[in-house]
Design a protein around this motif. Structure first.
Motif, PDB file in Angstrom:
ATOM      1  N   GLN A  86       0.829  -1.211   0.000  1.00  0.00           N
ATOM      2  CA  GLN A  86       0.000   0.000   0.000  1.00  0.00           C
ATOM      3  C   GLN A  86       0.857   1.252   0.000  1.00  0.00           C
ATOM      4  N   HIS A  90       1.176   4.174  -2.877  1.00  0.00           N
ATOM      5  CA  HIS A  90       1.001   5.607  -2.635  1.00  0.00           C
ATOM      6  C   HIS A  90       2.239   6.385  -3.092  1.00  0.00           C
ATOM      7  N   ASP A 231       3.877  12.377   2.160  1.00  0.00           N
ATOM      8  CA  ASP A 231       2.815  11.771   2.962  1.00  0.00           C
ATOM      9  C   ASP A 231       3.112  11.916   4.451  1.00  0.00           C
ATOM     10  N   HIS A 255      -0.535  11.474   5.865  1.00  0.00           N
ATOM     11  CA  HIS A 255      -0.103  10.174   6.399  1.00  0.00           C
ATOM     12  C   HIS A 255      -1.165   9.101   6.125  1.00  0.00           C
ATOM     13  N   VAL A 256      -1.484   8.942   4.854  1.00  0.00           N
ATOM     14  CA  VAL A 256      -2.522   7.989   4.452  1.00  0.00           C
ATOM     15  C   VAL A 256      -1.989   6.889   3.532  1.00  0.00           C
ATOM     16  N   ALA A 257      -0.657   6.799   3.418  1.00  0.00           N
ATOM     17  CA  ALA A 257      -0.100   5.774   2.523  1.00  0.00           C
ATOM     18  C   ALA A 257      -0.532   4.379   2.952  1.00  0.00           C
ATOM     19  N   ASN A 258      -0.748   4.227   4.238  1.00  0.00           N
ATOM     20  CA  ASN A 258      -1.190   2.952   4.790  1.00  0.00           C
ATOM     21  C   ASN A 258      -2.574   3.157   5.396  1.00  0.00           C
ATOM     22  N   PRO A 259      -3.615   3.128   4.569  1.00  0.00           N
ATOM     23  CA  PRO A 259      -4.951   3.505   5.061  1.00  0.00           C
ATOM     24  C   PRO A 259      -5.586   2.420   5.934  1.00  0.00           C
TER      25      PRO A 259
ATOM     26  N   ARG B 100      -6.296   7.059  -4.855  1.00  0.00           N
ATOM     27  CA  ARG B 100      -5.553   7.304  -3.622  1.00  0.00           C
ATOM     28  C   ARG B 100      -5.880   8.660  -2.988  1.00  0.00           C
ATOM     29  N   TYR B 105      -6.716  15.783  -1.884  1.00  0.00           N
ATOM     30  CA  TYR B 105      -5.669  16.320  -1.003  1.00  0.00           C
ATOM     31  C   TYR B 105      -4.922  17.484  -1.653  1.00  0.00           C
ATOM     32  N   TRP B 111      -4.642  19.384   7.435  1.00  0.00           N
ATOM     33  CA  TRP B 111      -4.365  17.965   7.666  1.00  0.00           C
ATOM     34  C   TRP B 111      -5.665  17.255   7.999  1.00  0.00           C
ATOM     35  N   ASP B 116      -9.782   6.950   2.594  1.00  0.00           N
ATOM     36  CA  ASP B 116      -8.759   6.561   1.645  1.00  0.00           C
ATOM     37  C   ASP B 116      -8.916   5.120   1.188  1.00  0.00           C
ATOM     38  N   VAL B 118      -7.312   2.033  -1.767  1.00  0.00           N
ATOM     39  CA  VAL B 118      -6.108   1.627  -2.487  1.00  0.00           C
ATOM     40  C   VAL B 118      -6.525   0.989  -3.810  1.00  0.00           C
TER      41      VAL B 118
END
Lengths: 294, 294
Positions: A86, A90, A231, A255-259, B100, B105, B111, B116, B118
């Motif tokens: 994930q 991203h 991110d 900080h949503v790369a790992n949702p 994504r 965003y 923030w 979100d 994938v």
């Protein structure tokens, strides 16, 4: 082989209980446990003597290291690599959004083409090519880019961190994926930014502390680099009055790369695998080494 | 084999002259030519009797078809496929930007994580899987998505266009890559949009006419789909007062999937290859068929 007794704390979350059972473990109270799946924060208790292994839920564990160092008898494992797909996805999304001009076009309400570039044919440096970096490199494979992968040790065909000073001027774009340690703080600072190409995009999906935010704002304002797609930031959350929010060459995702959608599932998979390995006496995935700090 | 006599018109652009010579051709005046590299618009002259082949510079040739049909004696070729890598890269950039959350965003100055998703694990329909679609499918390979490729004929393991009605409800996301013909106008209309999943993103890198713009605006306003990321629009350029510019679920890039940076280079490559084939009496790449309209 008897089922290893595993505690799930601080709460017995359903998906983690199932994950332990799927790995052949028996879910028990803390006093009986030999392993612990800890889905809380770094304020965990001193674990009983019988506990030999604690699985943490985070991939980046810099804020856990003091607590980990305080219980030197225990083998801690992080979730490093569990969320790599994930996060790499991203990272690629951010890189393409920068290079292909989408950051600018998303903020434009008029038809105005110009200055467009492509990723194809460029050199992409993956600085900190751990689990995420390796996934990203796989995703870059069909894109006809040259990849420079930088790792601490220079294992395989990666460049060791000693050669990092060469990388800043050589690559077109950068994806920062290194762990946050004392040694990687402000890995990208004024000096590094000054060496980058004027079209360079920097993507950070690791930790905000890896980039010096003031030096970055300067480089963006003076249009010395292509842009930054972040991110993670320093500080985090990024306050509303931070200049990065209003910088045309910056893209911030919070900080949503790992949702959450996939995080639970991916942690459960990692727990199952590490419980299986614990039961079989095999090496665990992502052991934390106190010396290196992750 | 004698060097085939090729004319480069309407202007003898350097990179195309070189491309002809690289393909073994001899650059000549129009009166001597057997082949023509035409880098101008659809308003080309009636070519002399001796001309047997004309290479057009565009991949989508719907606006050239009347002129092509008016000279039935000549074999025309398009540049279909020549720019496929860049366009597919942009399609992936748009798809990832949508799925994504980057579209939202990029327009946010605070923030605020949330909602979100994938790409991994989803089903992506590539509607019109010609040169661009095939490149995109290669780029999607490391992403662990299921791909449904739809082609007119259903060749190989693609779905034929007869099965298109099944696709709208089945896929999570859509990349439209079909040529613009009378038959593909408003391929995506109100009925098709109504069947899509609420999180579906539609990417269009082909031609604006393939999507009914009013039906799309309705679907976006009523939040019935995830969003639309469009490099091509109807009309084009999209006027400043068009509602798509102000739609939070829409991203418009101004027909830049095939940017000037690489277009010249890629057309030159195609010219070299087709001149070589012409000289050798081989089948040319991307022959235009007057019946199907591309």
């Amino acid at each position: 082989m008897p089922a290893p007794p595993i505690h799930v704390g601080p709460e017995p979350k359903d998906h983690l209980v199932r994950a332990v059972e799927d790995g052949g473990g028996r879910v028990v109270g803390l006093e009986e446990a030999e392993g612990v799946i800890w889905a809380g924060g770094p304020d965990f208790p001193e674990f009983p003597e019988r506990v030999r292994w604690v699985q943490l839920p985070a991939a980046g564990v810099e804020s856990w290291m003091d607590a980990v160092r305080a219980q030197p008898r225990i083998q801690f494992t992080s979730a490093a690599g569990a969320y790599a797909t994930q996060v790499a996805e991203h990272a690629l999304a951010l890189l393409l959004a920068g290079v292909r001009g989408i950051v600018g076009y998303a903020r434009t309400q008029t038809w105005s083409p110009g200055g467009d570039r492509v990723l194809e044919g460029t050199t992409v440096a993956v600085v900190g090519a751990g689990g995420i970096g390796r996934e990203l490199i796989k995703m870059l494979e069909p894109h006809d880019v040259e990849v420079i992968a930088v790792t601490r040790s220079g294992r395989g065909d990666t460049w060791s961190v000693d050669r990092l000073p060469e990388v800043w001027a050589k690559a077109d774009h950068f994806v920062i994926g290194a762990p946050a340690t004392d040694g990687t703080r402000h890995l990208v600072g004024a000096e590094e930014l000054a060496q980058m190409k004027p079209h360079a995009w920097i993507v950070n999906i690791a930790r905000g502390s890896l980039i010096d935010p003031d030096a970055l704002v300067d480089a963006l304002r003076e249009e010395r680099i292509g842009g930054a797609a972040l991110d993670v930031t320093d500080p985090e959350p990024l306050p509303d009055d931070h200049p990065l929010w209003r910088e045309p060459r910056a893209l911030i995702t919070p900080h949503v790369a790992n949702p959450p959608e996939t995080m639970e599932r991916d942690l459960a998979k990692r727990v199952t695998e590490n419980v299986r390995r614990f039961g079989a006496g095999e090496d665990l995935l992502a052991p934390i080494e106190r010396d290196r700090g992750y």
